[in-house]
Design a protein around this motif. Structure first.
Motif, short mmCIF file in Angstrom:
data_model
loop_
_atom_site.label_atom_id
_atom_site.label_comp_id
_atom_site.label_asym_id
_atom_site.label_seq_id
_atom_site.Cartn_x
_atom_site.Cartn_y
_atom_site.Cartn_z
N SER A 1 0.72 -1.12 0.10
CA SER A 1 0.05 -0.05 0.04
C SER A 1 1.00 1.27 -0.15
N ALA A 2 1.98 1.21 0.82
CA ALA A 2 2.96 2.36 0.58
C ALA A 2 3.37 2.68 -0.74
N TYR A 3 3.79 1.51 -1.36
CA TYR A 3 4.53 1.78 -2.67
C TYR A 3 3.36 2.31 -3.68
N ARG A 4 2.20 1.89 -3.39
CA ARG A 4 1.25 2.26 -4.51
C ARG A 4 0.80 3.75 -4.14
N ALA A 5 0.91 4.29 -2.71
CA ALA A 5 0.50 5.61 -2.33
C ALA A 5 1.48 6.51 -2.81
N MET A 6 2.73 6.07 -2.77
CA MET A 6 3.82 6.98 -3.19
C MET A 6 3.63 7.47 -4.91
N LEU A 7 2.94 6.90 -5.46
CA LEU A 7 2.70 7.52 -7.00
C LEU A 7 1.71 8.81 -6.81
N ASN A 8 1.20 8.84 -5.63
CA ASN A 8 0.20 9.86 -5.62
C ASN A 8 0.54 11.07 -4.30
N GLN A 9 1.31 10.62 -3.67
CA GLN A 9 1.47 11.58 -2.37
C GLN A 9 3.04 11.72 -2.21
N PRO A 10 3.53 12.74 -1.47
CA PRO A 10 4.96 12.90 -1.33
C PRO A 10 5.57 11.83 -0.31
N LEU A 11 6.77 11.32 -0.45
CA LEU A 11 7.16 10.35 0.19
C LEU A 11 7.08 10.48 1.64
N LYS A 12 7.27 11.74 2.07
CA LYS A 12 7.22 12.20 3.69
C LYS A 12 5.78 11.86 4.10
N THR A 13 4.72 12.26 3.36
CA THR A 13 3.34 11.71 3.69
C THR A 13 3.20 10.44 3.87
N VAL A 14 3.55 9.58 2.88
CA VAL A 14 3.51 8.16 2.83
C VAL A 14 4.10 7.71 4.28
N LYS A 15 5.31 8.16 4.44
CA LYS A 15 6.16 7.59 5.62
C LYS A 15 5.32 7.73 6.96
N GLU A 16 4.94 9.12 6.76
CA GLU A 16 4.17 9.46 8.08
C GLU A 16 2.86 8.55 8.47
N ILE A 17 2.16 8.30 7.25
CA ILE A 17 0.97 7.69 7.46
C ILE A 17 1.22 6.26 8.01
N LEU A 18 2.24 5.78 7.36
CA LEU A 18 2.84 4.52 7.97
C LEU A 18 3.07 4.43 9.21
N VAL A 19 3.82 5.28 9.94
CA VAL A 19 4.17 5.09 11.33
C VAL A 19 2.96 5.57 12.16
N ASN A 20 2.13 6.54 11.63
CA ASN A 20 0.99 6.87 12.22
C ASN A 20 0.07 5.66 12.42
N GLN A 21 -0.07 5.10 11.36
CA GLN A 21 -1.12 3.85 11.54
C GLN A 21 -0.39 2.84 12.35
N ALA A 22 1.02 2.47 12.35
CA ALA A 22 1.53 1.53 13.28
C ALA A 22 1.30 2.01 14.57
N ALA A 23 1.49 3.24 15.06
CA ALA A 23 1.31 3.72 16.19
C ALA A 23 -0.12 3.67 16.78
N HIS A 24 -1.21 3.86 15.93
CA HIS A 24 -2.48 3.88 16.38
C HIS A 24 -2.74 2.11 16.63
N MET A 25 -2.26 1.34 15.76
CA MET A 25 -2.55 -0.22 16.10
C MET A 25 -1.84 -0.51 17.45
N LEU A 26 -0.90 0.17 17.52
CA LEU A 26 -0.12 -0.45 19.03
C LEU A 26 -0.71 0.29 20.03
N ALA A 27 -0.84 1.41 19.85
CA ALA A 27 -1.69 2.17 21.05
C ALA A 27 -3.26 1.85 21.11
N CYS A 28 -3.93 1.07 20.26
CA CYS A 28 -5.22 0.59 20.65
C CYS A 28 -5.11 -0.87 21.40
N TYR A 29 -3.81 -1.35 21.10
CA TYR A 29 -3.69 -2.79 21.84
C TYR A 29 -3.47 -2.23 23.26
#
Ligand SMILES: [Zn+2]
Length: 1014
Positions: free
Chosen positions: A774-802
């Motif tokens: 999904s990140a490799y697809r997203a990078m076609l439409n978004q700046p890499l910085k945004t893509v990476k932020e989304i990744l970390v953010n989602q990971a943090a949410h997953m782990l925080a929710c746990y």
């Protein structure tokens, strides 16, 4: 029900056992909750300690029992019962049986000096037995603000104080300064200062490493600090870094292999989590598809969309419909219902499968997917036994197995006409570069033997695949290789704007029948173009020609294109160099990866509708715009292979191995895949080398044994715990002999209203596959910085929710990871450091685009290995055993000067030689007297008749054999320039082109989690 997985007070607030203690807050609120910064209550105590004491043991490291099994190493996962006798300088033996209640981190009893940290920037920990030092000694340290926050006197022994200090680390680079300056500088031997990079500590109880091991905790580097006092502190700070303290992928892999390796995995249970992809196991299909075919990010879906949204764990399945099945597992059964064809639900069209419930004495069945009640066709009627099961249950694969095939009827064929066997067309760029490099001759020579190994149906005497040949530069040459001809005939098409195929009869032939003419042709091609000066090539017209040829022959097939340069000749699909390093790290960086549309997009569509897959073998010496050139291949189930600056002597074998694997591999053509689900959720997104004309049908011109499609699911209603979540993947395709078939894979998952169930059933390897795609697809439409932020953010949410919903309450300073995800951060960090996402001008745009495209079609095994390579120590290998030595963690720390290591990630294979590699070892492997004599241009190991050489070669061969593509062997010497390539793959270390070390990343993720939680 709370459930702990990986529980750790992270490095920055974590102490070594026996080395001064753990924060009292482990598993509970800290004893001295931090107060606001900046109000240091100063007092006399801080300057009264004249006789620093040895530390008291008192870690709280509880091994959460939910992590399974007893702690592997002595001392791990058990609390230390309390302080040792005063003055005892050593470590305490862990008290047996002191583990806390299952699933709960334990609280330390009798903590000694402790510091609890809080900081918004990064956190540093200071603990130990503090001698007479004052704030003034700490304050001036650059980048660090220190506040005495609270100070409690705790009587842990004579003259021992507990000091709670809050440090604000402003500049991360200052941490080593801190460690060095205070402790050794002030000479207080018992003052130990740790920070986020310098702490050794144990985490979840399972992460035992050498330094932590053993009763008495006298591992190397452990006994030192307190016995030796300042000596240890004076050393380089990195010595204190104990990477063993953070979750280890190699350990997780080893543990799973130990627990489930060699076992039979039966698929009879709904929602069962399979062994890891790295584990060696045997599958017995008992009603659900083998994990080789379908693997999920979690095996327990949340019941509601709200829960799914809350946890942010992607719900996805990675489907590899043609996955290779080991010989000891049952091959696919083919069910043939003759002219009636497969039985399907009237409403949702799902195929007969184990999830259909027979009722009414066997006359009806209820569909497990849409609940529609269907009549059983008369020919299919069967009585039910006393359990309501059909009497013929075990005789019918479609009732008792998770995976099987149906013979398809004409209704499933294009234009209601029977399909034909596919054709393979070999299209060779004969421009100057390919002739000069010797590639053309190499390909032609190889084809003479390779074509004997075209794929064939099991048991068939020969392959039914037809073959054809085209050569090209600016114009195309077609060859008539009809068996009746004495000599092959060439036909030239120079009008590349309107591509047509100049001959029908004799272009696609049976190799066995036309062998003489074909061999004649293959002998002549290199000579025919030997004197060419033509350096310009066309490309799109070549693919167009292939499609037209298959169209004319009314068959599907594959194009094997051997191409050298960016197509600059005047023709459709002409490309120009658009590589621009200035775009890197800008909003426009994405454009580097977006294919030049128009012509190529239309070509992809033409290819897919004809069932024409494209495999591209590229031999560039400079930029070729892989983002565009690889576009058709990656939408038609094809692959892109790249050999930069190709030299026959050096790279020939590597390329030929790829070509052989590619030509011989199991494959289906003209495929269309549909994923049906039970009510309440549905497939919403698809990632792979696929093409989609609508939102549900996944079209693949071809799909081979290595290609996987990642499918994401979303809720559209509430799921029931009782019925679970069912999915059925149906793939309609043409076999290698031209039969139309339906391959069905069924999988049933659990559903739960408890998020803890979801986290327990997660599969990190599958998760990271989804995230990568999904990140490799997203990078076609978004700046890499945004893509990476989304990744970390989602990971943090997953782990925080746990943490919020599933873990026991604990101090915020603790990092808590679900057991099934405890190595997720290392994979995620590795993904963030991959070429496509890293954004560095030092990487070639083509390499980045290539990796992006290749990953899109990868299965879970491939992404796992890519993101966590295997680093195999060879210097201590047991030559008598046939097992491959156990890999070590992917970090420079694990390398030794006298060592020899193999590193593989599925794409590259490195043999790393330490500077102090013993000459005997060098001699036995390379047949030269010393390291200096070893040539780094070697691409294969010399065949020497000694056990070391034989063993190493057998390891290399077995690795090459297991991987979808051949890996080029590269010899790397320690401290040599060539080492840079190798080091990029040490994924636990700081990235060479940017990106954090694993340890730092964990701190970062923890901080993000804390932010989410506040
Ligand atoms: Zn149905």
């Amino acid at each position: 029900m709370s459930q702990q997985g990986y529980v750790a007070t992270p490095p920055y607030s974590q102490a070594q056992p026996g080395m001064g203690g753990y924060p009292a807050g482990f598993g509970s609120a800290p004893t001295s909750p931090p107060t606001a910064m900046g109000h240091p209550p100063m007092g006399p105590h801080s300057s009264q300690m004249a006789h620093p004491q040895s530390p008291l043991a008192g870690p709280t490291m509880a091994g959460p029992q939910s992590m399974g099994g007893p702690p592997p190493m002595g001392g791990m996962g058990r609390p230390f019962p309390g302080p040792p006798p005063p003055g005892a300088g050593g470590f305490q033996q862990p008290g047996p049986g002191a583990a806390g209640p299952p699933g709960h981190p334990q609280q330390l009893q009798g903590t000694d000096s402790t510091v609890t940290w809080s900081s918004t920037v990064a956190i540093t920990k200071l603990y130990g037995f503090v001698g007479p030092f004052s704030m003034s000694q700490i304050k001036p340290i650059p980048g660090i603000k220190v506040c005495f926050q609270s100070r409690d006197r705790i009587n842990l022994g004579p003259c021992i104080w507990e000091l709670t200090v809050e440090l604000k680390l402003i500049d991360c680079t200052a941490k080593c300064v801190l460690a060095n300056r205070i402790a050794p500088g002030t000479g207080y031997q018992s003052l130990t200062l740790w920070n986020c990079l310098c702490v050794t500590g144990q985490f979840g109880g399972q992460m035992a490493g050498p330094g932590m091991a053993g009763p008495g905790m006298a591992g190397p580097g452990m006994a030192g600090p307190f016995q030796g006092g300042a000596a240890q502190m004076a050393g380089p700070p990195q010595k204190k870094l104990d990477p063993d303290s953070i979750p280890s992928t190699t350990q997780v892999i080893e543990d799973d292999q130990a627990k489930r390796g060699g076992q039979v995995y039966t698929t009879n249970l709904r929602g069962q989590v399979p062994p890891l992809v790295t584990t060696d196991y045997t599958v017995q299909d008992q009603g659900n598809a083998s994990p080789r075919f379908m693997r999920c990010t979690t095996y327990s879906f949340p019941c509601t969309a709200d829960l799914a949204k809350q946890c942010q764990v992607p719900l996805a399945t990675i489907i590899k419909p043609f996955a290779t099945v080991p010989k000891n597992e049952t091959p696919m059964y083919v069910v043939n219902h003759g002219e009636t064809g497969p039985i399907r639900c009237n409403r949702c069209k799902a195929y007969m499968c184990p999830y259909m419930q027979f009722t009414d004495g066997g006359r009806r069945y209820q569909c497990g997917f849409c609940n529609c009640v269907n009549e059983v066709p008369a020919f299919y009627f069967q009585h039910l036994d006393h359990m309501g099961k059909r009497v013929d249950f075990y005789e019918r694969p479609e009732l008792s197995l998770g995976s099987y095939e149906f013979a398809a009827t004409l209704d499933y064929c294009k234009n209601n006409k029977p399909a034909s066997p596919p054709a393979y067309i070999f299209m060779i760029d004969v421009s100057y570069a390919n002739i000069k490099s010797g590639l053309v001759r190499l390909v032609c020579d190889e084809l003479k033997t390779l074509l004997d190994n075209l794929p064939r149906e099991d048991g068939a005497e020969s392959s039914m695949v037809k073959v054809g040949f085209v050569t090209y530069n600016k114009i195309l040459h077609f060859y008539n290789v009809k068996s009746a001809l004495a000599q092959p005939q060439m036909m030239v098409v120079s009008d590349t704007a309107e591509m047509f195929v100049p001959l029908l009869d004799g272009f696609l032939v049976n190799f066995q029948e036309s062998r003489a003419v074909i061999n004649n042709l293959l002998d002549q091609i290199p000579d025919m173009f030997a004197d060419t000066n033509e350096s310009e090539t066309v490309f799109a017209p070549v693919i167009q020609a292939g499609v037209e040829a298959l169209k004319a022959a009314e068959c599907s097939g594959k194009l094997f294109i051997f191409h050298s340069s960016i197509p600059t000749a005047e023709a459709p699909g002409k490309l120009k160099n658009r590589d621009d390093k200035k775009l890197i790290n800008t909003e426009k960086e994405k454009t580097l990866f977006q294919p030049q549309k128009a012509v190529y997009e239309q070509l992809s569509k033409d290819c897919v509708s004809q069932g024409c897959s494209v495999d591209l073998f590229l031999f560039p010496s400079q930029y070729v715009d892989i983002a565009t050139m690889g576009d058709v291949a990656t939408h038609t189930g094809g692959s892109v292979f790249k050999y930069s600056n190709f030299q026959v002597e050096r790279d020939g074998q590597h390329f030929l191995s790829d070509l052989r694997k590619d030509v011989e591999k199991a494959i289906g053509f003209d495929a269309i895949m549909r994923v049906r689900t039970s009510t309440g959720f549905r497939a919403t997104d698809f990632f792979g080398a696929i093409h989609m004309n609508n939102t549900t049908d996944v079209e693949m011109a071809a799909v081979d044994c290595d290609k996987a499609v990642t499918v994401e699911f979303k809720h559209d209603d509430t799921l029931s715990e009782e019925t679970g979540a069912l999915m059925q993947c149906a793939l309609l395709y043409t076999t290698i002999s031209g039969q139309r078939r339906l391959r069905i894979h069924n999988l049933s998952l659990n559903c739960s209203a408890q998020l803890s169930e979801l986290y327990k059933s997660c599969e990190t390897d599958a998760l990271i596959n989804f995230f990568a795609k999904s990140a490799y697809r997203a990078m076609l439409n978004q700046p890499l910085k945004t893509v990476k932020e989304i990744l970390v953010n989602q990971a943090a949410h997953m782990l925080a929710c746990y943490r919020k919903n599933c873990a026991s309450p604990s101090a915020a300073s603790q990092l808590i990871l679900p057991d099934a995800m405890k190595v997720f951060p290392v994979y995620l960090n590795s993904l963030l450091k991959t070429g496509p996402l890293v954004g560095s001008a030092e990487l070639s745009t083509d390499d980045r685009a290539h990796q992006r495209l290749s990953t899109t079609a990868m299965g879970v095994e491939d992404t796992q290995l890519l993101l966590y390579p295997r680093l195999i120590p060879l210097h201590n290998m047991d030559v008598a055993s046939d097992v491959v030595p156990t890999p070590v963690r992917c970090s420079e720390e694990r390398l030794t000067d006298a060592g020899m290591f193999l590193l593989e990630n599925g794409c590259s294979l490195f043999l790393w030689l330490g500077q102090a590699c013993p000459p005997e070892m060098i001699q036995s492997i390379f047949n030269v007297p010393s390291l200096a004599h070893v040539s780094i241009d070697l691409r294969s190991l010399p065949e020497l008749d000694n056990p070391q050489s034989q063993k190493l070669r057998s390891i290399v061969d077995s690795l090459l054999d297991q991987r979808p593509s051949s890996m080029k062997l590269m010899i790397v010497k320690q401290k040599d320039r060539s080492e840079i390539m190798f080091r990029q793959h040490l994924v636990e270390d700081k990235g060479l082109h940017g990106g954090a070390s694993y340890m730092d990343f964990l701190c970062y993720v923890h901080r993000e989690i804390r932010q989410v939680l506040t």
